[in-house]
Design a protein around this motif. Structure first.
Motif, short mmCIF file in Angstrom:
data_model
loop_
_atom_site.label_atom_id
_atom_site.label_comp_id
_atom_site.label_asym_id
_atom_site.label_seq_id
_atom_site.Cartn_x
_atom_site.Cartn_y
_atom_site.Cartn_z
N UNK A 221 1.03 -1.21 -0.01
CA UNK A 221 0.06 -0.10 0.02
C UNK A 221 0.87 1.15 -0.08
N UNK A 222 0.46 2.29 -0.70
CA UNK A 222 1.23 3.37 -0.87
C UNK A 222 1.64 3.95 0.57
N UNK A 223 0.52 3.71 1.60
CA UNK A 223 0.82 4.25 2.80
C UNK A 223 1.90 3.72 3.71
N UNK A 224 2.51 2.50 2.97
CA UNK A 224 3.78 1.93 3.66
C UNK A 224 5.05 2.07 3.28
N UNK A 225 5.37 3.16 2.33
CA UNK A 225 6.42 3.57 2.00
C UNK A 225 6.74 4.79 1.72
N UNK A 226 7.72 5.25 1.82
CA UNK A 226 8.18 7.04 1.67
C UNK A 226 7.78 7.32 0.30
N UNK A 227 6.97 8.49 0.28
CA UNK A 227 6.63 8.93 -1.03
C UNK A 227 6.58 10.50 -0.93
N UNK A 228 7.32 11.14 -1.61
CA UNK A 228 7.40 12.68 -1.53
C UNK A 228 7.82 13.03 -3.11
N UNK A 229 7.27 14.31 -3.51
CA UNK A 229 7.33 14.97 -4.55
C UNK A 229 8.37 16.00 -4.90
N UNK A 344 10.47 -1.38 7.71
CA UNK A 344 9.96 -0.15 8.09
C UNK A 344 10.89 1.02 7.74
N UNK A 345 10.14 2.18 7.55
CA UNK A 345 10.91 3.51 7.04
C UNK A 345 12.11 3.82 7.86
N UNK A 346 12.23 3.69 9.01
CA UNK A 346 13.01 4.12 10.01
C UNK A 346 14.32 3.13 10.17
N UNK A 347 14.18 1.95 9.46
CA UNK A 347 15.13 1.21 9.40
C UNK A 347 15.88 1.13 7.91
N UNK A 348 15.15 1.83 7.15
CA UNK A 348 16.19 1.76 5.87
C UNK A 348 17.20 2.73 5.81
N UNK A 349 18.13 2.55 4.94
CA UNK A 349 19.34 3.18 5.02
C UNK A 349 19.62 4.10 3.64
N UNK A 350 20.21 4.95 3.70
CA UNK A 350 20.67 5.96 2.54
C UNK A 350 21.57 6.84 2.98
N UNK A 351 22.53 7.46 2.08
CA UNK A 351 23.05 8.75 2.06
C UNK A 351 22.30 9.89 2.03
N UNK A 352 22.36 11.01 2.70
CA UNK A 352 21.57 12.01 2.69
C UNK A 352 22.09 13.58 2.48
N UNK A 353 21.40 14.42 1.86
CA UNK A 353 21.82 15.88 1.56
C UNK A 353 21.00 16.63 2.45
N UNK A 354 21.55 17.53 3.24
CA UNK A 354 20.71 18.33 3.91
C UNK A 354 21.15 19.90 3.53
N UNK A 355 20.12 20.69 3.52
CA UNK A 355 20.62 22.09 3.28
C UNK A 355 19.63 22.80 4.35
N UNK A 356 20.64 23.60 5.41
CA UNK A 356 20.07 24.34 6.58
C UNK A 356 20.32 25.58 6.18
N UNK A 357 19.20 26.27 6.81
CA UNK A 357 19.46 27.91 7.05
C UNK A 357 19.83 28.08 8.50
N UNK A 358 21.20 28.75 8.63
CA UNK A 358 21.64 28.85 10.02
C UNK A 358 22.20 30.26 10.24
N UNK A 359 22.12 30.61 11.51
CA UNK A 359 22.79 31.86 11.98
C UNK A 359 24.26 31.72 11.82
N UNK A 360 24.72 32.82 11.14
CA UNK A 360 26.17 32.87 10.93
C UNK A 360 27.06 33.46 12.34
N UNK A 361 27.02 32.59 13.19
CA UNK A 361 27.90 33.02 14.41
C UNK A 361 28.60 31.87 15.15
#
Length: 437
Positions: A221-229, A344-361
């Protein structure tokens, strides 16, 4: 060669239905030669008989009554091209009960009700052919069900939505914003007026669900795996990915890992020298990994009148010569095997890209890396572009921080995100994308 024609009922004469009818009407000798007998459209069902059509059907063929197909004993094969789930489900079930074999391109229907439809077809000795339901003109259903039959498929990586792929291509190659690329896709007919199912990942997820059932024997079922657009993707992410040597694609992925099935549909960074990354415009591409043959590659137009009509017509020909019936009786379909358990989604593994907006201090980077480290997330690279110098009481500038991780479990990343929410120096929302192996 039998002279008895195959009488066909065509339910839905929209874009694809018109394409199918044109192939059958414009190439009768070709169809007869490859089918072993003529294929005749006996009835074509439409909503509005008064609507002008770019199609010259014989007199008496058009009707607005679907029962004209269901109740006609001369019609042996019905082609369902209505789209959607209701009333398509009810129509298909009625067709099977009336003794018709069915050809369909309806991915949403099969994803949602495939188990019911295929079970009934089996019980009644009927056949359902659905090559056009996934990847348009690419013969991927035949590849999985027939050509790869000696293999256990262990991995699928695919671009299954031409609308999203066109938009991402325009953002990459022309530097367009998401909004401008979407507008262009709509003007060219690649995107609907309401493009939600394409751009939010649902369309690709429905197709992946069908491929997963055929490849792994598991209904997901679509509810059982990660789906984003791609509807939240920004041009900045396209540019940063390029700086890192990657291209972003809406990737549908299914793979066996230690006996469990991992599935996802999400924007993913793919190394730009890989064939998937170089698949641009409204094209689809599918990479299958078999345990015997290794990697096999398929690419072509995944949507539109001609590619989809080509696949539908191929199924009609297979019905006419009996090949579809033979194949259907042997396919590992809904409900016929236990399949593989879903990770389960939390047990799947991948490399990840993160883009954060952070205070420059000072100490902000230390706080972020401490949170990631405490969740056993190792960093592969970090990019922080230089901010302008500030003096006195000027506000602290906010700068983008791009992090690439090594392989980590999704659950660890989720725990790190929860901790990042508590840092006032990190602004929400941020961007998290998967990175393909």
């Amino acid at each position: 060669m039998s002279a008895e024609p195959l009488q066909l009922g065509l339910i839905g004469v929209g874009n694809v239905g018109t394409g199918v009818a044109k192939i059958l009407l414009n190439h009768p000798d070709r169809i007869t030669r490859r089918s072993g007998r003529p294929v005749v459209i006996r009835r074509a069902v439409v909503r509005d008989l008064s609507k002008p059509r770019d199609l010259a059907l014989p007199a008496g063929v058009l009707t607005d009554d679907v029962q004209a197909v269901i109740r006609d004993p001369e019609i042996k094969v019905a082609v369902e091209l209505m789209g959607g789930i209701h009333p398509a489900r009810e129509v298909v079930l009625e067709l099977l009960k009336a003794g018709k074999d069915v050809v369909t391109a309806n991915k949403a229907l099969l994803c949602e009700h495939g188990d019911e439809i295929f079970q009934l077809a089996r019980e009644l000795g009927r056949t359902v052919a659905f090559e056009a339901a996934v990847a348009g003109g690419i013969p991927i259903i035949a590849a999985v069900g027939q050509s790869m039959a000696a293999n256990q498929i262990v991995g699928i990586q695919a671009i299954l939505n031409g609308t999203s792929n066109y938009i991402l291509s325009e953002m990459l190659l022309r530097g367009q914003t998401y909004a401008d690329a979407l507008r262009g896709a709509q003007e060219l007919g690649y995107a609907e007026a309401d493009p939600a199912l394409d751009v939010n990942g649902t369309d690709a997820a429905q197709k992946l669900g069908i491929l997963a059932q055929l490849s792994f024997g598991t209904k997901v079922p679509l509810s059982e795996f990660h789906c984003s657009g791609i509807d939240k993707l920004e041009q900045a992410d396209i540019e940063y990915a390029g700086d890192l040597g990657y291209t972003i694609k809406l990737l549908a992925s299914a793979r066996l890992v230690e006996g469990r099935l991992e599935l996802s549909v999400r924007p993913t960074l793919i190394r730009r020298d890989r064939a998937l990354a170089m698949t641009h415009g409204p094209f689809n591409a599918i990479l299958l990994d078999g345990d015997v043959v290794g990697s096999v590659w398929y690419s072509g137009r995944g949507a539109g009148q001609d590619p989809t009509a080509s696949a539908v017509t191929a199924d009609i020909i297979d019905m006419a010569i009996g090949r579809a019936q033979l194949t259907f009786s042997r396919l590992d379909l809904w409900g016929e095997s236990a399949g593989f358990p879903i990770a389960p989604l939390e047990e799947t593994a991948s490399r990840f890209y993160l883009r954060l907006a952070v205070d420059d201090r000072p100490h902000v980077m230390a706080d972020i890396t401490d949170i990631l480290g405490r969740n056993n997330i190792s960093l592969a690279s970090v990019i922080q572009r230089e901010a302008p110098e500030v003096e006195g009481d000027s506000p602290t500038p906010v700068v983008p921080l791009v992090i690439m991780t090594h392989r980590t479990k999704t659950g660890q990343l989720q725990a790190a995100e929860a901790a990042l929410h508590k840092l006032g120096s990190v602004k929400y929302p941020w961007t998290v994308l998967a990175v393909a192996d």
